[in-house]
Write an enzyme that holds these catalytic residues in place. Sequence first.
Site, mmCIF file in Angstrom:
data_model
loop_
_atom_site.group_PDB
_atom_site.id
_atom_site.type_symbol
_atom_site.label_atom_id
_atom_site.label_comp_id
_atom_site.label_asym_id
_atom_site.label_seq_id
_atom_site.Cartn_x
_atom_site.Cartn_y
_atom_site.Cartn_z
ATOM 1 C CG ASP A 1 -1.951 -1.134 1.163
ATOM 2 O OD1 ASP A 1 -3.020 -0.950 0.566
ATOM 3 O OD2 ASP A 1 -1.655 -2.228 1.691
ATOM 4 C CG HIS B 1 -2.240 4.153 -1.303
ATOM 5 N ND1 HIS B 1 -3.495 4.117 -1.874
ATOM 6 C CD2 HIS B 1 -2.211 3.125 -0.417
ATOM 7 C CE1 HIS B 1 -4.193 3.137 -1.333
ATOM 8 N NE2 HIS B 1 -3.435 2.500 -0.446
ATOM 9 C CG ASP C 1 -4.145 -0.473 -3.040
ATOM 10 O OD1 ASP C 1 -4.620 -0.849 -4.121
ATOM 11 O OD2 ASP C 1 -4.844 -0.296 -2.018
ATOM 12 C CG HIS D 1 -6.588 2.440 -4.170
ATOM 13 N ND1 HIS D 1 -7.014 3.756 -4.167
ATOM 14 C CD2 HIS D 1 -7.041 1.906 -3.008
ATOM 15 C CE1 HIS D 1 -7.678 4.011 -3.052
ATOM 16 N NE2 HIS D 1 -7.697 2.896 -2.324
#
Length: 617
Positions: free
Chosen positions: A22, A24, A62, A131
């Site tokens: 993650d 991001h 992600d 995502h």
Amino acid sequence: MAEADAAEKDVDNIIRVLVATDNHLGYAEKDAVRGEDSFTAFEEILELAVSEDVDMILLGGDLFHDSVPSQNAMYKCIELLRRYTFGDKPVPLEILSDQSQCFYNAVNQSVNYEDPNLNISIPVFSIHGNHDDPSGFGRLSSLDLLSTTGLINYFGRWTDLTKVEISPILIRKGETKLALYGLSHIHDARLVRIFKDFKVTINCPNESEEDWFHLMVVHQNRADRGPKNYLPEELLPAFLNLVIWGHEHDCRIEPEVNALRDFYVSQPGSSVATSLAKGESLKKHVGLLEIYKTKFNLKPLPLQTVRPFIFESIDLEDYVDKLTLKQGDASTKVYNFAIKRVEDMIEQAKTLLTGHPKQPTIPLIRLRLRYTDETYMFNTIRFGQIFGSRVANGADVVKFEKLIKRTKSDKVNIDKDAMQRVMEVENTARVEELVDRYFEEVKDKNPLKLLHSKALAEVTYRMVERSDNNAADQIFKFYNEKAVEHLMDTLPAIENINDEIENFRQRYKADDLLKMLDDFGVKTEAKSSLANIKTSNEADLSDAQVTSSARATGRGAGRGAGTRGRGGAAATRAKAKLDVSVNTKNSSSAAQGLLEASSRGRRAKATVTYVVSDDSD
């Protein structure tokens, strides 16, 4: 000399993996203050991979914040990967499995460090998350682009959502053999369904599974967020040694044993805060995983470049006496109290500074104020402007959250014997039929005072079958306004109000409910549940006996009870009495309570599965 040889031998047999999830990349990239946070943390992760001399990097989904990352985010990701993962250092990992079946959109259908046109020193292996999952024309993920360019090795990608087959990447280094399984993100409800339908196949190496270290990386909800809204760990196979769990942002990187399956789970968490939640304020880490044969050691590595984040939650009810909130201007008192707390939090954030030259120094601050009285509230945007550039999130430093007081009556009171009898009835294909039959069973004990049982069945149908979260608000608001209108028209004496409400309830029976809802402007589904329930079931249940605190159904309570301009003492008395009798929150929770109870009953299992198994995600 012998000790040096032994150490060198161990190094030749230990697979060293840097684990992160993650990242991001691109989160809040247009924010003048926080725009670089995700890239700074990702660069530190790559620097750690180099300094720790790892054999590979494993990402748990992600990588990007958006499924279609901006050109800026893609450019910075490519630039960082080329800078830190390219080089002349040989990769000591041998792939034993069929690489054409393992890696997607790889130019040579092989791992990138075996491409003769590339010099890879640290290979990156990654699954996709929710995502950066495949989307748009061609169903491509941003990871497909990175895989085609040879920057990462994209694995664990599903191609058929009716069944999932997971074959491991078989990796060998000296005496250690690693079976790496990847499960990229699938909607939790769908994934749980195909697991329970035995449509998930996880292949083991042909050799004895005891000779391999079985490592799996997934990207799903781990916390229990309701039935079918998370992946239970127990659904994963028992032969696994370790599971790297992506998607959850709170850091629980220390391996936790699952006693039922006898494997370990590590949850690294995110490397950048994407929400101002408590879990994001925990210290962020990546992990250095060392594997030797079937043994492993996971060493947490704290990230030094993460922006300081302080989270605090306060129940204002605990400060009523201290702040004398029941006297004078409560809003101003809470406002001044919040200023002092935020000042303390800013000072506390200074203790989180690591001294790393790339760490942002302006902190994230979130003060959550939980209230029961709306007079405590103030303008949070103006409040944040007080601190100017001293905080990174000036627009939302304070968040007010409604605190619902729990009482003994806020519990679902279900007649368990009646529920069991209902569950034993065969051919119950829909959950709204379960609701209707339950009311039929208990009608003599606890009659409904206002709502018709078919209305609750309709609410249940829309909420479960159609995922209509506004169904309860709409239908209960309809009943509330129509009941007030009926009492305004009849203007009964106080002693006759209950009788008049019963007349109203009988007037609004199932036969005419759909037409009345349409007249009122409540949208009805083309295939309503009312058409499938026999109208002979005139079931009742006392509103006061079945109550709940379900959020999805309480918002419409008490609204729309206007007098429409007609008054008098009798009208005032009628409205006062109605406020006691019409408890939309309690009525709505009957259906909610039945749903919860039915999901726990074995004999109702087929019913719940049939209704909830909606393929739309």
